[in-house]
Scaffold this active site. Sequence first.
Site, PDB file in Angstrom:
ATOM      1  CG  ASP A   1      -1.847   1.132   1.342  1.00 43.20           C
ATOM      2  OD1 ASP A   1      -3.063   0.892   1.275  1.00 43.20           O
ATOM      3  OD2 ASP A   1      -1.372   2.285   1.474  1.00 43.20           O
TER       4      ASP A   1
ATOM      5  CG  ASN B   1      -4.071  11.135  -5.541  1.00 48.88           C
ATOM      6  OD1 ASN B   1      -3.794  11.160  -6.737  1.00 48.88           O
ATOM      7  ND2 ASN B   1      -4.351  10.010  -4.899  1.00 48.88           N
TER       8      ASN B   1
ATOM      9  CG  HIS C   1      -7.042  11.719  -9.055  1.00 45.78           C
ATOM     10  ND1 HIS C   1      -7.392  10.628  -9.798  1.00 45.78           N
ATOM     11  CD2 HIS C   1      -7.368  11.424  -7.761  1.00 45.78           C
ATOM     12  CE1 HIS C   1      -7.917   9.719  -9.009  1.00 45.78           C
ATOM     13  NE2 HIS C   1      -7.927  10.180  -7.766  1.00 45.78           N
TER      14      HIS C   1
ATOM     15  CG  ASP D   1      -4.672   8.189 -12.346  1.00 46.47           C
ATOM     16  OD1 ASP D   1      -4.939   7.835 -11.179  1.00 46.47           O
ATOM     17  OD2 ASP D   1      -5.527   8.581 -13.147  1.00 46.47           O
TER      18      ASP D   1
ATOM     19  CD  GLU E   1      -3.599   3.730  -0.853  1.00 46.55           C
ATOM     20  OE1 GLU E   1      -2.477   4.216  -0.924  1.00 46.55           O
ATOM     21  OE2 GLU E   1      -4.168   3.476   0.220  1.00 46.55           O
TER      22      GLU E   1
HETATM   23  P1  GH3 Z   1      -1.468   5.445   4.322  1.00 46.44           P
HETATM   24  O1  GH3 Z   1      -0.020   5.785   4.311  1.00 46.44           O
HETATM   25  O2  GH3 Z   1      -1.959   5.184   5.699  1.00 46.44           O
HETATM   26  O3  GH3 Z   1      -1.781   4.319   3.394  1.00 46.44           O
HETATM   27  O4  GH3 Z   1      -2.246   6.748   3.841  1.00 46.44           O
HETATM   28  P2  GH3 Z   1      -2.944   6.994   2.442  1.00 46.44           P
HETATM   29  O5  GH3 Z   1      -3.181   8.426   2.276  1.00 46.44           O
HETATM   30  O6  GH3 Z   1      -2.143   6.340   1.356  1.00 46.44           O
HETATM   31  O7  GH3 Z   1      -4.267   6.145   2.596  1.00 46.44           O
HETATM   32  P3  GH3 Z   1      -5.771   6.493   2.358  1.00 46.44           P
HETATM   33  O8  GH3 Z   1      -6.471   5.188   2.371  1.00 46.44           O
HETATM   34  O9  GH3 Z   1      -6.226   7.542   3.328  1.00 46.44           O
HETATM   35  O10 GH3 Z   1      -5.841   7.134   0.927  1.00 46.44           O
HETATM   36  C1  GH3 Z   1      -5.711   6.379  -0.213  1.00 46.44           C
HETATM   37  C2  GH3 Z   1      -5.713   7.320  -1.365  1.00 46.44           C
HETATM   38  O11 GH3 Z   1      -5.449   6.638  -2.590  1.00 46.44           O
HETATM   39  C3  GH3 Z   1      -7.014   8.003  -1.572  1.00 46.44           C
HETATM   40  C4  GH3 Z   1      -7.209   8.066  -3.038  1.00 46.44           C
HETATM   41  O12 GH3 Z   1      -7.249   9.397  -3.469  1.00 46.44           O
HETATM   42  C5  GH3 Z   1      -5.978   7.405  -3.620  1.00 46.44           C
HETATM   43  N1  GH3 Z   1      -6.311   6.584  -4.752  1.00 46.44           N
HETATM   44  C6  GH3 Z   1      -6.971   5.398  -4.753  1.00 46.44           C
HETATM   45  N2  GH3 Z   1      -7.105   4.950  -6.016  1.00 46.44           N
HETATM   46  C7  GH3 Z   1      -6.519   5.848  -6.834  1.00 46.44           C
HETATM   47  C8  GH3 Z   1      -6.345   5.936  -8.252  1.00 46.44           C
HETATM   48  O13 GH3 Z   1      -6.782   5.090  -9.034  1.00 46.44           O
HETATM   49  N3  GH3 Z   1      -5.685   7.006  -8.742  1.00 46.44           N
HETATM   50  C9  GH3 Z   1      -5.196   7.976  -7.899  1.00 46.44           C
HETATM   51  N4  GH3 Z   1      -4.547   8.990  -8.444  1.00 46.44           N
HETATM   52  N5  GH3 Z   1      -5.369   7.918  -6.574  1.00 46.44           N
HETATM   53  C10 GH3 Z   1      -6.014   6.877  -6.038  1.00 46.44           C
HETATM   54 MG    MG Z   2      -1.987   4.257   1.351  1.00 46.59          MG
END
Ligand code: GH3
Ligand code: MG
Length: 299
Positions: free
Chosen positions: A173, A181, A186, A190, A217
């Site tokens: 992760d 982001n 965004h 990606d 992610e």
């Molecule tokens: P942690 O270190 O605890 O994992 O914190 P985090 O911010 O990575 O975790 P959190 O679950 O709060 O946020 C995950 C983020 O991943 C939120 C979302 O915007 C981003 N994300 C998820 N899928 C995608 C994607 O397909 N593209 C992009 N650009 N961002 C994504």
């Molecule tokens: Mg994360």
Amino acid sequence: MARDKERILVVDDSPTNIAILNVLLRDAYQVITAGNGTDALALAASEEPDLILLDIMMPGMDGYEICDRLKANPFTREIPVIFVTAMDQERQEAKGLALGAVDYIAKPVSPPIVLARVRNQLELKRQRDMLRRLAAVDGLTGIANRRAFEEDLDREWRRVVRLKQPVTLFLADIDHFRAYNEAYGHLAGDDCLRHLAQALTKALMRPSDLLARYSGEQFVGLLPDTDATGAAIVGERLLAAVRNLALPHSHSDVAPIVTISIGAAQCRPNAQTDRAQLFKLAGDALYAAKKAGRNQIRI
Ligand code: GH3
Ligand code: MG
Ligand code: MG
């Protein structure tokens, strides 16, 4: 591997019939032939033909039985079968189609009909193959998606159970990806996912290792024949592969670059082992890795 020509397996006990079809097809296709059911099943599995032209009346195993067995074997199930036969009664045609054949050609064969039906079925097979490939791939990163992972997992899991091997499941992760982001947008997020998918793919070295995009992610991986010691080594390699990308991340409290955390769980499964439990353990380990400061693996 890509082939110059599509491959057609012609199965008939009569050398004359085989010769007729061979002459008709060999300019446009690669033709392989079998004179009986045993050879036909072996060739279908080893040569992966794109289409099978199958006689019905043959001594020993008849065409119906061959078709039945082809459809029962996961390695040959998807190969389209056309019956080519003098048995052209309605009932027999229906029986062949019920067994999973895609078409039926009556003997004596009409060359333009054979060519047209072969061409049609090969075109349909190409489309099916393309759809299957698309359905297995994550559109953003180009690596396997979760659905494909679960299919591959079924296969690999059976293998490690059979061989009594240890197996490791891991979840990776991205650290502070929400902040990434927010800071870079965004689209940059990606791009980051794409780079990570490539780096993780390259860092896994065995052909039996599986990697897929699990959710937004998160990536999931399966390492067959890998115990906790091996998992730690692979995990460190994955962490390093991501750090070596050196993607700037000014809003991370871990490092000024993008990092990941990994949770792994390992076991030596038998037929009763609960796979969901292994996913849960990997999730718990991931949570622990995050808690402990990120950019690390917990097993
Ligand atoms: P942690 O270190 O605890 O994992 O914190 P985090 O911010 O990575 O975790 P959190 O679950 O709060 O946020 C995950 C983020 O991943 C939120 C979302 O915007 C981003 N994300 C998820 N899928 C995608 C994607 O397909 N593209 C992009 N650009 N961002 C994504
Ligand atoms: Mg994360
Ligand atoms: Mg015959």
